[in-house]
Structure formats: structure tokens, C-alpha cells
Scaffold this motif. Structure first.
Motif, mmCIF file in Angstrom:
data_model
loop_
_atom_site.group_PDB
_atom_site.id
_atom_site.type_symbol
_atom_site.label_atom_id
_atom_site.label_comp_id
_atom_site.label_asym_id
_atom_site.label_seq_id
_atom_site.Cartn_x
_atom_site.Cartn_y
_atom_site.Cartn_z
ATOM 1 N N ARG A 83 23.723 17.629 -0.756
ATOM 2 C CA ARG A 83 24.387 16.447 -0.195
ATOM 3 C C ARG A 83 25.412 15.861 -1.163
ATOM 4 O O ARG A 83 26.364 15.214 -0.739
ATOM 5 C CB ARG A 83 23.348 15.395 0.163
ATOM 6 C CG ARG A 83 22.640 15.701 1.448
ATOM 7 C CD ARG A 83 21.822 14.518 1.922
ATOM 8 N NE ARG A 83 21.225 14.800 3.205
ATOM 9 C CZ ARG A 83 19.936 14.983 3.411
ATOM 10 N NH1 ARG A 83 19.086 14.879 2.410
ATOM 11 N NH2 ARG A 83 19.485 15.250 4.616
ATOM 12 N N LEU A 89 30.980 20.460 0.730
ATOM 13 C CA LEU A 89 30.512 21.484 1.659
ATOM 14 C C LEU A 89 31.528 21.725 2.770
ATOM 15 O O LEU A 89 32.349 20.855 3.073
ATOM 16 C CB LEU A 89 29.180 21.066 2.299
ATOM 17 C CG LEU A 89 27.991 20.867 1.380
ATOM 18 C CD1 LEU A 89 26.809 20.322 2.169
ATOM 19 C CD2 LEU A 89 27.621 22.158 0.690
ATOM 20 N N ARG A 138 27.849 21.050 6.243
ATOM 21 C CA ARG A 138 27.570 19.607 6.280
ATOM 22 C C ARG A 138 26.874 19.238 7.583
ATOM 23 O O ARG A 138 25.919 18.462 7.589
ATOM 24 C CB ARG A 138 28.888 18.828 6.125
ATOM 25 C CG ARG A 138 28.765 17.327 6.180
ATOM 26 C CD ARG A 138 28.011 16.717 5.042
ATOM 27 N NE ARG A 138 28.629 17.047 3.773
ATOM 28 C CZ ARG A 138 28.038 16.863 2.596
ATOM 29 N NH1 ARG A 138 26.842 16.323 2.540
ATOM 30 N NH2 ARG A 138 28.618 17.204 1.480
ATOM 31 N N ASP A 151 23.266 17.462 8.031
ATOM 32 C CA ASP A 151 23.183 16.174 8.715
ATOM 33 C C ASP A 151 22.244 16.207 9.917
ATOM 34 O O ASP A 151 21.627 15.200 10.258
ATOM 35 C CB ASP A 151 24.574 15.715 9.162
ATOM 36 C CG ASP A 151 25.464 15.337 7.981
ATOM 37 O OD1 ASP A 151 24.927 15.137 6.870
ATOM 38 O OD2 ASP A 151 26.690 15.259 8.170
#
Length: 82
Positions: A10, A14, A19, A23
Motif C-alpha cells: 500500500r 502500483l 491497486r 483496494d
């Protein structure tokens, strides 16, 4: 994916697909830490694993190195590269 690996990823740059996979992951509490359940194709998991190779270095704490090895073992059982 172990939480220590997810936390490291995180904080890095990315690709959009990587990502999005992070997420959309589901956090599962496990004792003192957590696991992030990520649903993605094998190629995305391999890309994420490649990005966390620096956790093998001397700068990483032992728990991070172990978490990266565990993630590598899980990814290697996914099958042939896509």
C-alpha cells in the motif's frame, strides 16, 4: 496475503490493476495481525510478489521477510503463469 505484505504494498507505487486488487481485498483478523484476501488473476499476484522482493533485504524486519515468503509459497501453488 499476509498483512505485513499488504501494508508494504500500500505504501508503494502500483499499477492500476494491482491497486484495485488491494483496494477490493477483504481484511480477516488473525490474532495480532491480519490477512488480506485478494481475488485476482495469477498474473496480478505475481506482479505484487515481484514488487515486494525488497522485503528479502537486510533492511526488512524478520516478520516482513517471513510474510513475503509465505505469500510467495501461496502464489506458487496457484498454478502456471498466465
Amino acid at each position: 496475503m499476509p498483512g505485513k505484505v499488504a501494508d508494504f504494498l500500500r505504501a508503494t507505487e502500483l499499477e492500476p490493476a494491482e491497486r484495485a486488487a488491494l483496494d477490493q481485498g477483504v481484511t480477516i483478523r488473525r490474532g495480532q495481525g491480519y490477512t488480506l484476501r485478494v481475488t485476482a488473476v495469477c498474473a496480478v499476484h505475481r506482479q505484487l510478489l515481484a514488487r515486494c522482493r525488497s522485503l528479502d533485504g537486510a533492511a526488512a524486519i524478520p516478520a516482513q521477510r517471513k510474510a513475503r515468503r509465505e505469500y510467495e509459497n501461496r502464489v506458487s501453488t496457484l498454478g502456471s503463469p498466465a
